[in-house]
Design an enzyme around this catalytic site. Structure first.
Site, PDB file in Angstrom:
ATOM      1  CB  SER A 136      32.314   6.744  16.077  1.00  0.00           C
ATOM      2  OG  SER A 136      31.395   5.725  16.351  1.00  0.00           O
ATOM      3  CB  SER A 188      26.487  -7.313  20.146  1.00  0.00           C
ATOM      4  OG  SER A 188      25.925  -6.449  19.188  1.00  0.00           O
ATOM      5  CE  LYS A 247      23.851  -6.300  26.171  1.00  0.00           C
ATOM      6  NZ  LYS A 247      22.431  -6.342  25.823  1.00  0.00           N
ATOM      7  CB  THR A 276      16.226   9.036  34.575  1.00  0.00           C
ATOM      8  OG1 THR A 276      15.327   7.948  34.444  1.00  0.00           O
ATOM      9  CG2 THR A 276      17.633   8.500  34.768  1.00  0.00           C
TER      10      THR A 276
HETATM   11  N1  PLP Z   1      26.464  -1.533  23.950  1.00  0.00           N
HETATM   12  C1  PLP Z   1      26.376  -2.607  23.161  1.00  0.00           C
HETATM   13  C2  PLP Z   1      27.543  -2.948  22.312  1.00  0.00           C
HETATM   14  C3  PLP Z   1      25.220  -3.396  23.132  1.00  0.00           C
HETATM   15  O1  PLP Z   1      25.128  -4.454  22.322  1.00  0.00           O
HETATM   16  C4  PLP Z   1      24.143  -3.049  23.971  1.00  0.00           C
HETATM   17  C5  PLP Z   1      22.875  -3.846  24.019  1.00  0.00           C
HETATM   18  O2  PLP Z   1      22.678  -4.831  23.408  1.00  0.00           O
HETATM   19  C6  PLP Z   1      24.261  -1.918  24.777  1.00  0.00           C
HETATM   20  C7  PLP Z   1      25.433  -1.183  24.753  1.00  0.00           C
HETATM   21  C8  PLP Z   1      23.153  -1.494  25.683  1.00  0.00           C
HETATM   22  O3  PLP Z   1      23.224  -2.210  26.881  1.00  0.00           O
HETATM   23  P1  PLP Z   1      21.873  -2.475  27.715  1.00  0.00           P
HETATM   24  O4  PLP Z   1      21.218  -3.660  27.107  1.00  0.00           O
HETATM   25  O5  PLP Z   1      22.332  -2.657  29.110  1.00  0.00           O
HETATM   26  O6  PLP Z   1      21.039  -1.232  27.549  1.00  0.00           O
END
Ligand code: PLP
Length: 404
Positions: A136, A188, A247, A276
């Site tokens: 990871s 992000s 997003k 779910t």
């Molecule tokens: N993966 C990354 C890199 C993220 O930044 C985020 C959320 O900010 C997610 C997954 C999760 O996505 P979601 O907001 O659709 O739950």
């Protein structure tokens, strides 16, 4: 036992560290993005949102809205069950086909969010593949970290975006164990982009499966919005591509794409998929409309990049340091949680600019920041206003100007 006292103790510690989170109470206004009303003590005030992940404003696009309204009228509000028990609707399957096509894969599988898709898929892969090792990237998102942790598989962390370190760690593992290299395309918070080709090549050399999170890239990069893997012509070499509908696509939900056996495996064994309630069909219909539009329209992407470049140029002209990267994410480092909060409060109160302070644990302590995300709908005047506000603040406050 006084549980509230136990809760309050920890909250007080957060407050003392400056890491307590205050949420802005926004009321989005359809058709006005990036404008929204901010509710404070019974009053409403218009603000410009500068930190939304509705990166292209698709959450208020007439096509997305029309698709959702049509589907609500046709199917009602909820899915009616889990995917297993009466919840699988035609709209879900249409969306899964659209997603598989987006990434050039055989199949796709929907989840209730991007977080859940990472958590469920990595938990499932790591726990069911015997002796599996997950490698990871150290910068991976909490949803991947939690999924890996829950799988109880062996985890090896490689240095962020460091392919030599990844290779050294792959080389040290026995040849015959299943290995998964888990990483993101656009990170992000720093907005940096991974060296995808090199990662894929190293993973292939050691027979590892690749697990790619394209959450901050889908819709935004690649000729059809398939993300960095599409832009770089690498999608067919990546085993699993994960993304979000919440997003750039402006709706909500998450997904994985990959081979038919891979998706069937996750569909059959992942508890986060099985147990779910499915997404409302209307959500699936809206997401599909948004994806279909962005497969053929480049206007939003072109204007998005133009506004990002304008903001960066404006900040440069004003001498405001921002972290350089090749993406649409513009972090301005403050490196102190209390100052970051203070600046964000001031921007909101004095300039009607909303940017959420980013603090621990979203980013490491000492790297607190303001994270700006210009959209195609931010005007040049909005950018000038933001740069003027930040310039004013920079002159007023003793802010650390060093950029990491
Ligand atoms: N993966 C990354 C890199 C993220 O930044 C985020 C959320 O900010 C997610 C997954 C999760 O996505 P979601 O907001 O659709 O739950």
């Amino acid at each position: 036992m006084n549980f509230d006292a136990l809760f309050t103790d920890q909250i007080d510690q957060l407050k003392a560290d400056g890491n307590y989170r205050y949420f802005a109470e926004l009321e989005r206004k359809c058709g006005k993005f990036p404008r929204a009303a901010n509710h404070v003590e019974g009053e409403k005030r218009d603000v410009t949102v500068w930190c939304s992940n509705d990166y292209l404003g698709m959450g208020q696009n007439p096509l997305t809205i029309a698709a959702m309204c049509e589907a609500v009228q046709r199917t009602g509000t909820g899915a009616g069950g889990t995917r297993n028990i009466s919840g699988t609707n035609h709209d879900h399957l249409l969306l899964e086909r659209e997603l598989a096509d987006l990434h050039g894969k055989e199949a796709a599988l929907l989840f209730t969010s991007g977080y859940v898709s990472n958590w469920a898929a990595l938990s499932c892969l790591g726990s069911r593949l015997e002796n599996c090792v997950i490698l990871s990237d150290s910068g991976n998102h909490a949803s991947m970290i939690e999924g890996i942790r829950h799988s109880k598989a062996k985890k090896v962390i490689w240095k962020h975006n460091d392919v030599a370190d990844l290779e050294a760690k792959l080389r040290a593992l026995p040849a015959n164990v299943p290995k998964i290299v888990a990483f993101e395309s656009v990170y992000s918070m720093d907005g940096d982009i991974c060296p995808m080709r090199e990662i894929v090549e190293v993973a292939e050399k050691y027979g590892a499966m690749t697990y790619l999170d394209e959450v901050h890239a889908v819709g935004l990069y690649g000729p059809r919005g398939g993300g960095i893997s599409e832009r770089e012509g690498l999608a067919d070499r990546i085993t699993l591509i994960e993304g979000t509908l919440g997003k750039a696509y402006g709706v909500v939900g998450g997904y994985i794409t990959g081979s038919a056996p891979l998706c069937d495996f996750i569909r059959s064994f992942a508890s986060g998929f099985i147990f779910t309630t499915a997404l409302p069909p209307a959500v699936a219909a809206a997401a599909r409309a948004s994806i279909m539009h962005l497969k053929t329209s480049n206007d939003e992407r072109t204007r998005h990049q133009a506004q990002v470049a304008k903001l960066r140029a404006g900040l440069d002209r004003a001498g405001i340091p921002h972290m350089m990267n090749e993406s649409h994410i513009v972090p301005v480092m403050i490196k102190d949680p209390v100052k970051t909060r203070m600046l964000a409060d001031y921007l909101m109160q004095e300039w009607d600019i909303y940017v959420q302070p980013i603090n621990y644990p979203t980013v490491p302590k000492g790297t607190e920041r303001l994270r700006f995300t210009p959209s195609p709908l931010h005007t040049d005047a909005d950018i000038d206003h933001l740069v003027a506000a930040l310039s004013h603040l920079w002159k007023q406050c003793a802010v650390s100007h060093a950029v990491a």
